[in-house]
Enzyme design. Structure first.
Site, short mmCIF file in Angstrom:
data_model
loop_
_atom_site.label_atom_id
_atom_site.label_comp_id
_atom_site.label_asym_id
_atom_site.label_seq_id
_atom_site.Cartn_x
_atom_site.Cartn_y
_atom_site.Cartn_z
N LYS A 8 0.81 -1.21 0.08
CA LYS A 8 -0.07 -0.14 0.05
C LYS A 8 0.91 1.48 -0.08
O LYS A 8 2.03 1.32 0.34
CB LYS A 8 -0.88 0.10 1.27
CG LYS A 8 -0.33 -0.07 2.56
CD LYS A 8 0.11 1.17 3.13
CE LYS A 8 0.92 1.02 4.36
NZ LYS A 8 1.72 2.46 4.74
N ILE A 91 11.39 -4.68 3.21
CA ILE A 91 11.48 -4.37 4.33
C ILE A 91 11.79 -3.24 5.06
O ILE A 91 12.87 -2.67 4.75
CB ILE A 91 12.13 -5.66 5.20
CG1 ILE A 91 11.33 -7.07 4.65
CG2 ILE A 91 11.83 -5.43 6.65
CD1 ILE A 91 12.14 -8.14 5.00
N ASP A 132 -1.35 -1.86 10.75
CA ASP A 132 -1.56 -1.96 9.52
C ASP A 132 -2.28 -3.16 8.79
O ASP A 132 -2.75 -2.96 7.50
CB ASP A 132 -0.42 -1.75 8.58
CG ASP A 132 0.17 -0.48 8.43
OD1 ASP A 132 -0.15 0.51 9.18
OD2 ASP A 132 1.18 -0.16 8.16
#
Length: 268
Positions: A8, A91, A132
């Protein structure tokens, strides 16, 4: 069964208050993009987890996919499974890749073993795993408040636009990012500002993490300038990580200076 957890971007991100529980309240629009991982889950005689692709730091037992399996197993008689995650999304990049992996694990287990959990119930399990995670249960544009796990409907639709994501091989931890923020209540609602034309967002839509991270890591501000130089109608850092994105009216040509970074582009 195989699924493809997405990632996202944040269309604006405002940190409004530090909470008594140590978390922060925020305002942001989460918008899914196609840069994603690959997750396979199959029945097995005993539980096993493996991964390939990008190296995942930390103890394998702390992986969010395993935690997702365990939170469901605590309430359901889940059989053992073999899980394999092929990690593609960087990451510490602000893209929510690990959160998506966890949410897609919940959804896949729900489908595979006919748990009949509703969307709301899946979101509640996802909230146990991270702020999230719940967003990726519905995985559609949503205006997010509180810790980022309370959702309001939004009519924002970027269909027809193109996106270029640039990860400068720089991982920024959530703790590092939040250490530099100064929560404040905005005078004008981000939700209202996002209703205006994308062409106007450059002057109004802001990610609060840029205020502290750009001076610390000048490469981030430089990439944002270069995205505008490449023709982006809007550019921003996403989340609390180091990925910058540009939104374009047409398929962008990747500038040569980005070729040493991890780059993804596609249609929104």
């Amino acid at each position: 069964m195989i699924v493809f957890p997405t990632s996202k971007i944040n269309l604006g991100l405002r940190i409004t208050k530090k909470r008594p529980d140590g978390f922060h309240n925020l305002q942001s629009c989460f918008y899914p993009v196609g840069w994603g991982d690959v997750l396979e889950i199959i029945p097995a005689d005993e539980f096993a987890f493996s991964s390939s692709g990008l190296a995942i730091p930390g103890d394998a037992g702390s992986n969010l996919c395993i935690k997702a399996y365990n939170v469901l197993k605590a309430d359901f008689d889940l059989p053992p499974v073999k899980m394999h995650l092929h990690k593609i999304v960087p990451i510490g990049a602000g893209l929510g890749g690990g959160s998506a992996d966890a949410a897609f694990t919940l959804k896949l287990l729900n489908e595979r073993f006919s748990l009949r959990l509703t969307v709301s119930e899946l979101e509640e399990y996802a909230r146990l795993l991270g702020s999230d995670c719940a967003f990726f249960i519905q995985n559609r544009p949503l205006y997010c408040i509180e810790k980022g796990d309370t959702f309001l409907e939004t009519e924002i639709d970027l269909s027809g636009y193109y996106i270029l994501l640039v990860y400068p091989n720089l991982a920024i931890s959530t703790a590092e990012a939040y250490a530099g923020v100064r929560p404040r209540q905005p005078e004008i609602s981000l939700e209202g500002q996002l209703q205006t034309s994308v062409d106007t967002w450059r002057d109004t839509i802001h990610n609060d993490f840029e205020d502290s991270l750009f001076p610390k890591y000048p490469i981030l501000a430089q990439i944002k300038r270069e995205l505008y130089g490449a023709g982006a109608v809007y550019a921003s850092m996403t989340g609390s990580g180091s990925t910058l994105y540009g939104i374009f009216n047409a398929p962008p040509i990747v500038p040569n200076q980005f070729l040493d970074y991890s780059v993804w582009q596609g249609k929104l």
